[in-house]
Design a protein around this motif. Structure first.
Motif, PDB file in Angstrom:
ATOM      1  N   THR A 149      58.463 -21.229  28.580  1.00 49.04           N
ATOM      2  CA  THR A 149      58.445 -21.222  30.041  1.00 49.04           C
ATOM      3  C   THR A 149      57.890 -22.465  30.571  1.00 49.04           C
ATOM      4  OG1 THR A 149      57.011 -19.781  31.712  1.00 49.04           O
ATOM      5  CG2 THR A 149      55.857 -20.523  29.612  1.00 49.04           C
ATOM      6  N   TYR A 150      57.392 -22.498  31.972  1.00 49.63           N
ATOM      7  CA  TYR A 150      56.955 -23.666  32.630  1.00 49.63           C
ATOM      8  C   TYR A 150      55.943 -23.553  33.604  1.00 49.63           C
ATOM      9  CZ  TYR A 150      57.352 -27.971  34.960  1.00 49.63           C
ATOM     10  OH  TYR A 150      57.246 -29.357  35.584  1.00 49.63           O
ATOM     11  N   ILE A 151      54.966 -24.313  33.708  1.00 47.94           N
ATOM     12  CA  ILE A 151      53.668 -24.392  34.650  1.00 47.94           C
ATOM     13  C   ILE A 151      54.320 -23.694  35.894  1.00 47.94           C
ATOM     14  CG2 ILE A 151      53.889 -26.758  35.445  1.00 47.94           C
ATOM     15  CD1 ILE A 151      50.612 -26.486  34.998  1.00 47.94           C
ATOM     16  N   MET A 163      63.601 -20.252  40.035  1.00 51.90           N
ATOM     17  CA  MET A 163      63.070 -20.067  38.404  1.00 51.90           C
ATOM     18  C   MET A 163      61.529 -20.163  38.337  1.00 51.90           C
ATOM     19  SD  MET A 163      65.518 -20.178  36.106  1.00 51.90           S
ATOM     20  CE  MET A 163      64.640 -20.749  34.886  1.00 51.90           C
ATOM     21  N   ALA A 164      61.095 -20.522  39.372  1.00 53.93           N
ATOM     22  CA  ALA A 164      59.218 -20.283  39.226  1.00 53.93           C
ATOM     23  C   ALA A 164      58.918 -18.882  38.991  1.00 53.93           C
ATOM     24  CB  ALA A 164      58.656 -20.926  40.327  1.00 53.93           C
ATOM     25  N   LEU A 170      58.687 -13.648  33.288  1.00 54.85           N
ATOM     26  CA  LEU A 170      58.875 -13.670  31.931  1.00 54.85           C
ATOM     27  C   LEU A 170      57.300 -13.638  30.999  1.00 54.85           C
ATOM     28  CD1 LEU A 170      60.520 -14.597  29.342  1.00 54.85           C
ATOM     29  CD2 LEU A 170      59.805 -16.919  29.968  1.00 54.85           C
ATOM     30  N   GLU A 171      56.466 -14.639  31.645  1.00 56.48           N
ATOM     31  CA  GLU A 171      55.286 -14.313  31.197  1.00 56.48           C
ATOM     32  C   GLU A 171      54.307 -13.149  31.161  1.00 56.48           C
ATOM     33  OE1 GLU A 171      53.070 -17.574  32.922  1.00 56.48           O
ATOM     34  OE2 GLU A 171      54.609 -19.433  32.458  1.00 56.48           O
ATOM     35  N   SER A 172      54.686 -12.256  32.121  1.00 58.90           N
ATOM     36  CA  SER A 172      54.136 -10.935  32.243  1.00 58.90           C
ATOM     37  C   SER A 172      54.744  -9.906  31.304  1.00 58.90           C
ATOM     38  CB  SER A 172      54.440 -10.345  33.858  1.00 58.90           C
ATOM     39  OG  SER A 172      53.830  -9.068  34.174  1.00 58.90           O
ATOM     40  N   PHE A 173      56.145 -10.067  31.064  1.00 55.39           N
ATOM     41  CA  PHE A 173      56.608  -9.305  30.073  1.00 55.39           C
ATOM     42  C   PHE A 173      56.327  -9.552  28.762  1.00 55.39           C
ATOM     43  CE2 PHE A 173      60.831  -9.121  33.011  1.00 55.39           C
ATOM     44  CZ  PHE A 173      60.376  -7.897  33.556  1.00 55.39           C
ATOM     45  N   VAL A 192      55.344 -20.255  25.353  1.00 53.11           N
ATOM     46  CA  VAL A 192      54.814 -21.660  25.639  1.00 53.11           C
ATOM     47  C   VAL A 192      55.389 -22.283  26.732  1.00 53.11           C
ATOM     48  CG1 VAL A 192      55.179 -23.819  24.220  1.00 53.11           C
ATOM     49  CG2 VAL A 192      54.927 -21.930  22.777  1.00 53.11           C
ATOM     50  N   SER A 193      54.394 -22.781  27.455  1.00 52.91           N
ATOM     51  CA  SER A 193      54.828 -23.623  28.763  1.00 52.91           C
ATOM     52  C   SER A 193      54.780 -25.232  28.673  1.00 52.91           C
ATOM     53  CB  SER A 193      53.616 -23.481  29.650  1.00 52.91           C
ATOM     54  OG  SER A 193      53.994 -24.005  30.808  1.00 52.91           O
ATOM     55  N   GLN A 194      55.881 -25.671  28.326  1.00 48.66           N
ATOM     56  CA  GLN A 194      56.339 -27.181  27.770  1.00 48.66           C
ATOM     57  C   GLN A 194      56.490 -27.870  28.905  1.00 48.66           C
ATOM     58  OE1 GLN A 194      56.730 -28.634  25.464  1.00 48.66           O
ATOM     59  NE2 GLN A 194      58.276 -30.352  25.426  1.00 48.66           N
ATOM     60  N   SER A 195      56.049 -29.314  28.524  1.00 47.39           N
ATOM     61  CA  SER A 195      56.162 -30.356  29.409  1.00 47.39           C
ATOM     62  C   SER A 195      57.737 -30.345  29.917  1.00 47.39           C
ATOM     63  CB  SER A 195      55.865 -31.755  28.720  1.00 47.39           C
ATOM     64  OG  SER A 195      54.756 -31.934  28.383  1.00 47.39           O
TER      65      SER A 195
END
Length: 272
Positions: A149-151, A163-164, A170-173, A192-195
């Protein structure tokens, strides 16, 4: 010598397109750490990538599958179990695509039919994947499911567009399925929220190169490279993280906790 954290583990890795993909790096690390796995991507994506080279490198099989298709997911996991010789210890979901971003449409004028497609590919596919794994009993006890994922799921990055919202979904699922899998057989589900990472998909976002530099300066440790993200993911597939679940874990050099950076202020002052 690479530690054999994943010796004897079986898995499925989604989303490796080319050697710039985080999923590609994850496959490299998992192989080096002793895991066996199958690779998968959408048939249309496979025509543009080099996933067959990755499969040849590690002696693994590629199973084409549309992650938005329940039927394809059922076939993928059934075949993977047959090929690998047992239930799955880890599954990595590294999928994301937005036609609105690709076509450069502004957030205030997106095509909603494209937005729904974005949600289906980038987020709902994670739910479908988890549902098939759950109902088909494909996961070994204390296994690990991971999504990238992403911040932007939590903060506004205007050019990241819908996409946000996809990443927030996605994170909720992951949290919701983390509960159900944990109760069932101790399987943990995390994101995992990657750079910002110089992947083929990432470079398609407007202003990505400039933002990559900004994030690198904002982060005390700098942007986390894809290889380091892969190493981190491997720890989440291993037995050392058996009680980590339902979490969104930042792997971003500290960016997510920064408010301001003296380096950026100094740079702005110098430019003035």
């Amino acid at each position: 010598m690479t530690p054999q954290l994943l010796a004897g583990k079986r898995g499925v890795i989604f989303g490796a397109l080319d050697d710039q993909s985080i999923a590609w790096q994850i496959a490299d690390v998992c192989a080096e750490m002793g895991a066996k796995f199958t690779l998968t991507n959408a048939p249309v994506a496979m025509r543009f990538g080099t996933i067959s080279e990755l499969a040849e490198k590690h002696g693994c099989e590629v199973i084409p599958a549309d992650a938005t298709s329940i039927e394809d997911m059922e076939n993928l996991f059934q075949k993977s179990e047959e090929i690998l010789g047992g239930k799955l210890d880890f599954v990595c979901h590294a999928i994301g695509m937005s036609l609105n971003v690709r076509k450069g449409r502004p957030y205030t004028d997106i095509k909603h039919e494209w937005m729904l497609k974005t949600f289906d590919i980038s987020a709902v596919s994670f739910h479908k994947m988890c549902q098939v794994l759950f109902k088909g009993d494909h996961m070994a006890d204390h296994g690990s499911i991971l999504g990238l994922t992403y911040i932007a799921s939590q903060r506004t990055f205007p050019d990241y567009s819908e996409m946000a919202e996809s990443k927030a979904l996605l994170e909720s699922f992951a949290r919701s399925f983390g509960y159900h899998f944990g109760e069932k057989n101790g399987v943990r589900v995390n994101t995992v929220s990657q750079s910002p990472t110089m992947t083929t998909a990432g470079k398609g976002v407007k202003g990505f190169k400039e933002f990559f530099g900004y994030a690198d300066k904002m982060s005390p440790l700098g942007n986390a490279p894809a290889r380091d993200c892969a190493n981190y993911c491997a720890t989440l597939f291993s037995d050392y993280t058996r009680f980590v679940t339902m979490q969104n874990l930042f792997h971003d050099g500290g960016f997510s906790n920064m408010g301001m950076s003296p380096k950026l202020i100094e740079q702005t002052a110098d430019e003035e």
